[in-house]
Design a protein around this motif. Sequence first.
Motif, PDB file in Angstrom:
ATOM      1  N   GLU A 128     -13.457  11.369   3.151  1.00  0.00           N
ATOM      2  CA  GLU A 128     -12.068  11.287   4.629  1.00  0.00           C
ATOM      3  C   GLU A 128     -13.522  10.173   5.826  1.00  0.00           C
ATOM      4  O   GLU A 128     -13.616  10.480   6.480  1.00  0.00           O
ATOM      5  N   ALA A 129     -11.720   9.325   5.652  1.00  0.00           N
ATOM      6  CA  ALA A 129     -11.858   8.117   6.979  1.00  0.00           C
ATOM      7  C   ALA A 129     -12.584   8.650   8.159  1.00  0.00           C
ATOM      8  O   ALA A 129     -13.163   8.100   9.099  1.00  0.00           O
ATOM      9  N   ALA A 130     -11.772  10.146   8.687  1.00  0.00           N
ATOM     10  CA  ALA A 130     -11.856   9.739   9.567  1.00  0.00           C
ATOM     11  C   ALA A 130     -13.123  10.753   9.798  1.00  0.00           C
ATOM     12  O   ALA A 130     -13.552  11.191  11.076  1.00  0.00           O
ATOM     13  N   ALA A 131     -14.053  11.529   8.731  1.00  0.00           N
ATOM     14  CA  ALA A 131     -15.259  11.932   9.461  1.00  0.00           C
ATOM     15  C   ALA A 131     -16.271  11.045   9.672  1.00  0.00           C
ATOM     16  O   ALA A 131     -17.199  11.446   9.663  1.00  0.00           O
ATOM     17  N   VAL A 132     -16.509  10.090   8.707  1.00  0.00           N
ATOM     18  CA  VAL A 132     -17.147   8.652   8.661  1.00  0.00           C
ATOM     19  C   VAL A 132     -17.705   8.657  10.283  1.00  0.00           C
ATOM     20  O   VAL A 132     -19.005   9.217  10.149  1.00  0.00           O
ATOM     21  N   PRO A 133     -17.159   8.154  11.344  1.00  0.00           N
ATOM     22  CA  PRO A 133     -16.121   8.101  11.369  1.00  0.00           C
ATOM     23  C   PRO A 133     -15.568   6.217  10.653  1.00  0.00           C
ATOM     24  O   PRO A 133     -15.749   5.670  11.242  1.00  0.00           O
ATOM     25  N   MET A 134     -14.343   6.391   9.919  1.00  0.00           N
ATOM     26  CA  MET A 134     -13.991   4.268  10.090  1.00  0.00           C
ATOM     27  C   MET A 134     -12.785   4.015  10.509  1.00  0.00           C
ATOM     28  O   MET A 134     -12.183   4.597   9.779  1.00  0.00           O
ATOM     29  N   LEU A 135     -12.527   3.332  11.185  1.00  0.00           N
ATOM     30  CA  LEU A 135     -11.112   3.230  11.260  1.00  0.00           C
ATOM     31  C   LEU A 135     -10.160   2.261  10.920  1.00  0.00           C
ATOM     32  O   LEU A 135     -10.774   2.336   9.963  1.00  0.00           O
ATOM     33  N   GLY A 136      -8.935   2.131  11.444  1.00  0.00           N
ATOM     34  CA  GLY A 136      -7.886   1.420   9.999  1.00  0.00           C
ATOM     35  C   GLY A 136      -7.345   1.983   8.849  1.00  0.00           C
ATOM     36  O   GLY A 136      -6.773   0.935   8.604  1.00  0.00           O
ATOM     37  N   ILE A 137      -8.339   3.112   8.819  1.00  0.00           N
ATOM     38  CA  ILE A 137      -7.438   3.639   7.246  1.00  0.00           C
ATOM     39  C   ILE A 137      -7.169   5.446   7.712  1.00  0.00           C
ATOM     40  O   ILE A 137      -7.731   6.037   8.856  1.00  0.00           O
ATOM     41  N   THR A 138      -6.065   5.884   6.769  1.00  0.00           N
ATOM     42  CA  THR A 138      -6.105   7.407   6.764  1.00  0.00           C
ATOM     43  C   THR A 138      -6.790   8.321   5.609  1.00  0.00           C
ATOM     44  O   THR A 138      -6.045   6.862   4.376  1.00  0.00           O
ATOM     45  N   GLY A 139      -7.311   9.429   4.929  1.00  0.00           N
ATOM     46  CA  GLY A 139      -7.651   9.850   4.075  1.00  0.00           C
ATOM     47  C   GLY A 139      -8.997   9.400   3.734  1.00  0.00           C
ATOM     48  O   GLY A 139      -9.642   8.941   4.196  1.00  0.00           O
ATOM     49  N   LEU A 140      -8.707   9.218   2.300  1.00  0.00           N
ATOM     50  CA  LEU A 140     -10.479   8.235   1.985  1.00  0.00           C
ATOM     51  C   LEU A 140     -10.739   7.299   2.156  1.00  0.00           C
ATOM     52  O   LEU A 140      -9.908   6.513   1.739  1.00  0.00           O
ATOM     53  N   ALA A 141     -12.032   7.262   2.535  1.00  0.00           N
ATOM     54  CA  ALA A 141     -12.857   5.622   2.631  1.00  0.00           C
ATOM     55  C   ALA A 141     -12.967   5.477   1.526  1.00  0.00           C
ATOM     56  O   ALA A 141     -14.597   5.064   1.743  1.00  0.00           O
ATOM     57  N   VAL A 142     -12.702   5.151   0.135  1.00  0.00           N
ATOM     58  CA  VAL A 142     -13.033   5.212  -0.949  1.00  0.00           C
ATOM     59  C   VAL A 142     -12.949   3.312  -1.391  1.00  0.00           C
ATOM     60  O   VAL A 142     -12.138   3.498  -1.425  1.00  0.00           O
ATOM     61  N   GLU A 143     -13.609   2.653  -1.534  1.00  0.00           N
ATOM     62  CA  GLU A 143     -13.540   0.832  -2.453  1.00  0.00           C
ATOM     63  C   GLU A 143     -12.500   0.828  -1.449  1.00  0.00           C
ATOM     64  O   GLU A 143     -11.773   0.439  -1.469  1.00  0.00           O
ATOM     65  N   GLN A 144     -13.387   0.543   0.171  1.00  0.00           N
ATOM     66  CA  GLN A 144     -11.890   0.117   1.148  1.00  0.00           C
ATOM     67  C   GLN A 144     -12.101  -1.684   1.431  1.00  0.00           C
ATOM     68  O   GLN A 144     -14.159  -1.498   1.498  1.00  0.00           O
ATOM     69  N   PRO A 145     -11.389  -2.502   1.663  1.00  0.00           N
ATOM     70  CA  PRO A 145     -12.049  -3.921   1.734  1.00  0.00           C
ATOM     71  C   PRO A 145     -12.580  -3.630   3.419  1.00  0.00           C
ATOM     72  O   PRO A 145     -11.621  -3.613   4.322  1.00  0.00           O
ATOM     73  N   LEU A 146     -13.523  -4.706   4.027  1.00  0.00           N
ATOM     74  CA  LEU A 146     -13.688  -4.661   4.947  1.00  0.00           C
ATOM     75  C   LEU A 146     -14.194  -6.274   5.253  1.00  0.00           C
ATOM     76  O   LEU A 146     -15.257  -6.822   4.236  1.00  0.00           O
ATOM     77  N   LEU A 147     -13.051  -6.843   6.180  1.00  0.00           N
ATOM     78  CA  LEU A 147     -14.167  -8.143   6.217  1.00  0.00           C
ATOM     79  C   LEU A 147     -15.491  -8.395   7.317  1.00  0.00           C
ATOM     80  O   LEU A 147     -14.950  -7.971   8.706  1.00  0.00           O
TER      81      LEU A 147
END
Length: 306
Positions: A128-147
């Motif tokens: 879960e993105a919130a648990a990582v945390p990783m900003l800019g998305i909700t839900g799973l942080a799986v195979e997400q684009p990152l510039l």
Amino acid sequence: MTHFTKYQALGNDYVVIDPRDVAFEPTGQDALLLCDRNFGIGADGVLYGPIGPVHASRPVQLRIFNSDGSECEKSGNGIRIFALHVAARHLPGVREFTVRTLSGDSSVRIVDQPAGVVSVGMGEPCFEAAAVPMLGITGLAVEQPLLVDGRQLTVTALNLGNPHAVVLTEHPTRELACALGPLIAEHERFPTRTNVQFLRVLDRRTIQIEVWERGAGYTLASGSSGCAATAVAHRLGQVDTGAEITVRMAGGEIGVTVAPDGTVTMTGSAEHVLSGTLAAALVARLGNHAGQDAAVPHSEPAAVQA
């Protein structure tokens, strides 16, 4: 009089400071100095413990510091090293106990003490993105684009007691880790910073990674990183459930298993490198402890209480 011991796990080295041997509790600034390879002992981190009474039936408390002085929630290699120290010094004959760090409890099993082989229950990863945390998305942080520096990457982020961002690549190299690792680790979308792994899946039971740790930089090996990368490969359906996956790193290999319930177990080796005494001049530079004698009277641990 021994003030510290030093261990390494596949080239990932830690200084162990046992409260029974010194009259100070190290701070982050102390860890920064002790880990300095020119002005201190030199290490990737400091392990301070066991804190408080040691009982086989209760969690053994440990604090972990990175070489940059930050405190670490969890370290797979650090826990393996600390387990060997506790088994040799405080719980002779005990093969299974629990280590408690900032992220919670990890079960440890001494598989082969002379060979330094330890198994650690690393828990269940959370994507879960919130648990990582990783900003800019909700839900799973799986195979997400990152510039990153004008380059579009695909990352899978997770929390396994501490944050990780995994990038799949056909060519994981030290140069790649050193070039992109710090940019991902410090990326604005990871507000608490993140450890970074560059992952290649070789087959369904073998992976290869290069590691950039948020608090130590390029690292020859990382147990937590090996577990995180395996968890991502498993999440993407590229390695087998229940099988021991060989994780190849620059410093050597560990085995990681993802059980049907999603929990991760790591098995690997570590070894005692040296024990030593801190010079009075170095002790005088440790945080607020100037002028204190580093040593405390040595006492043998009490009998094991199961």
